[in-house]
Enzyme design. Structure first.
Site, short mmCIF file in Angstrom:
data_model
loop_
_atom_site.label_atom_id
_atom_site.label_comp_id
_atom_site.label_asym_id
_atom_site.label_seq_id
_atom_site.Cartn_x
_atom_site.Cartn_y
_atom_site.Cartn_z
N GLY A 202 0.86 -1.11 0.08
CA GLY A 202 0.02 -0.10 -0.13
C GLY A 202 0.72 1.26 -0.06
N GLN B 276 3.49 10.14 1.32
CA GLN B 276 4.59 9.30 1.05
C GLN B 276 5.18 9.79 -0.12
OE1 GLN B 276 2.76 5.07 2.14
NE2 GLN B 276 4.92 5.00 2.87
N CYS C 297 7.16 -0.78 6.30
CA CYS C 297 6.66 0.40 5.69
C CYS C 297 7.85 0.88 4.59
CB CYS C 297 6.14 1.41 6.71
SG CYS C 297 5.83 3.06 5.95
N LEU C 298 7.16 1.28 3.24
CA LEU C 298 8.38 1.82 2.55
C LEU C 298 9.04 3.03 3.06
CD1 LEU C 298 6.33 1.38 -0.72
CD2 LEU C 298 8.11 -0.15 0.02
N HIS D 172 -2.80 0.87 8.67
CA HIS D 172 -1.30 1.59 8.42
C HIS D 172 -1.39 2.44 7.49
CE1 HIS D 172 3.04 0.84 7.64
NE2 HIS D 172 2.61 1.52 6.57
N GLU D 173 -2.10 2.47 6.24
CA GLU D 173 -2.00 3.54 5.20
C GLU D 173 -2.87 4.47 5.81
OE1 GLU D 173 -0.04 3.10 2.91
OE2 GLU D 173 0.38 1.13 3.33
N HIS E 24 -0.96 7.18 7.77
CA HIS E 24 0.00 7.97 7.12
C HIS E 24 -0.59 9.48 6.71
CE1 HIS E 24 3.55 5.75 6.21
NE2 HIS E 24 2.99 4.76 5.56
NI NI Z 1 3.68 2.96 5.24
#
Ligand code: NI
Length: 164
Positions: free
Chosen positions: A47, A52, A101-102, A143-144, A147
């Site tokens: 995701g 981000q 997480c990226l 999680h997303e 952000h």
């Molecule tokens: Ni993330």
């Protein structure tokens, strides 16, 4: 369409509260989602949230087919959420799954999340829709959407982010 650099922890843009999308159906929103999709695919992410890639709007994308970063994960259909609102269903907490997480490269942790969740959001045309989900799908959504409020998964770890 473009693959963007994913911002990483320490960048203040990851810590902002993103703004609601108010204009639907235009080329800007479509282009943002294409960029999110391309960037997520290029990074093997499950995701990605607009902040981000430096866009402070309440838009996330997620989905899993076969993902080398999450080999055990069940498939999730590709989903775009605009202006999502999450409501936990029940009190059950899932703290038995690893999360990454990226924007936090190199880290994985067990993060407690609501096990079951109702969410509603708008699609790219502004049409509202809703789902009830559980397990990994519920985890990814939480999680997303974190952000969008400037929250990264280490903030959710019991005891906080390990510093050394
Ligand atoms: Ni993330």
């Amino acid at each position: 369409m473009a693959v963007h650099d994913v911002l990483t922890i320490g960048d203040p843009r990851l810590r902002q509260r993103s703004a609601a999308v108010e204009r639907f159906g235009g080329p800007d929103l479509l282009a943002l989602v294409e960029d999110l999709r391309d960037t997520m695919a290029a990074s093997d992410g499950a995701g990605l949230a607009a902040p981000q890639i430096g866009v402070p709007l309440r838009v996330v994308i997620f989905g899993i087919t076969a993902n080398p970063r999450y080999p055990e994960a069940p498939p999730i259909p590709e989903t775009v959420l605009v202006n999502p609102v999450l409501t936990p269903l029940g009190e059950a907490i899932d703290d038995d799954a690893w999360e990454g997480c990226l924007s936090v490269p190199g880290w994985r942790a067990r993060v407690p999340r609501w096990k079951r969740l109702h969410y509603r959001a708008q699609d790219l045309q502004g049409q509202p829709f809703e789902r009830e989900v559980e397990g990994f799908h519920a985890r990814v959504v939480q999680h997303e959407c974190d952000h969008l409020d400037g929250v990264l998964f280490p903030d959710r770890m019991p005891g906080g982010f390990p510093r050394g």
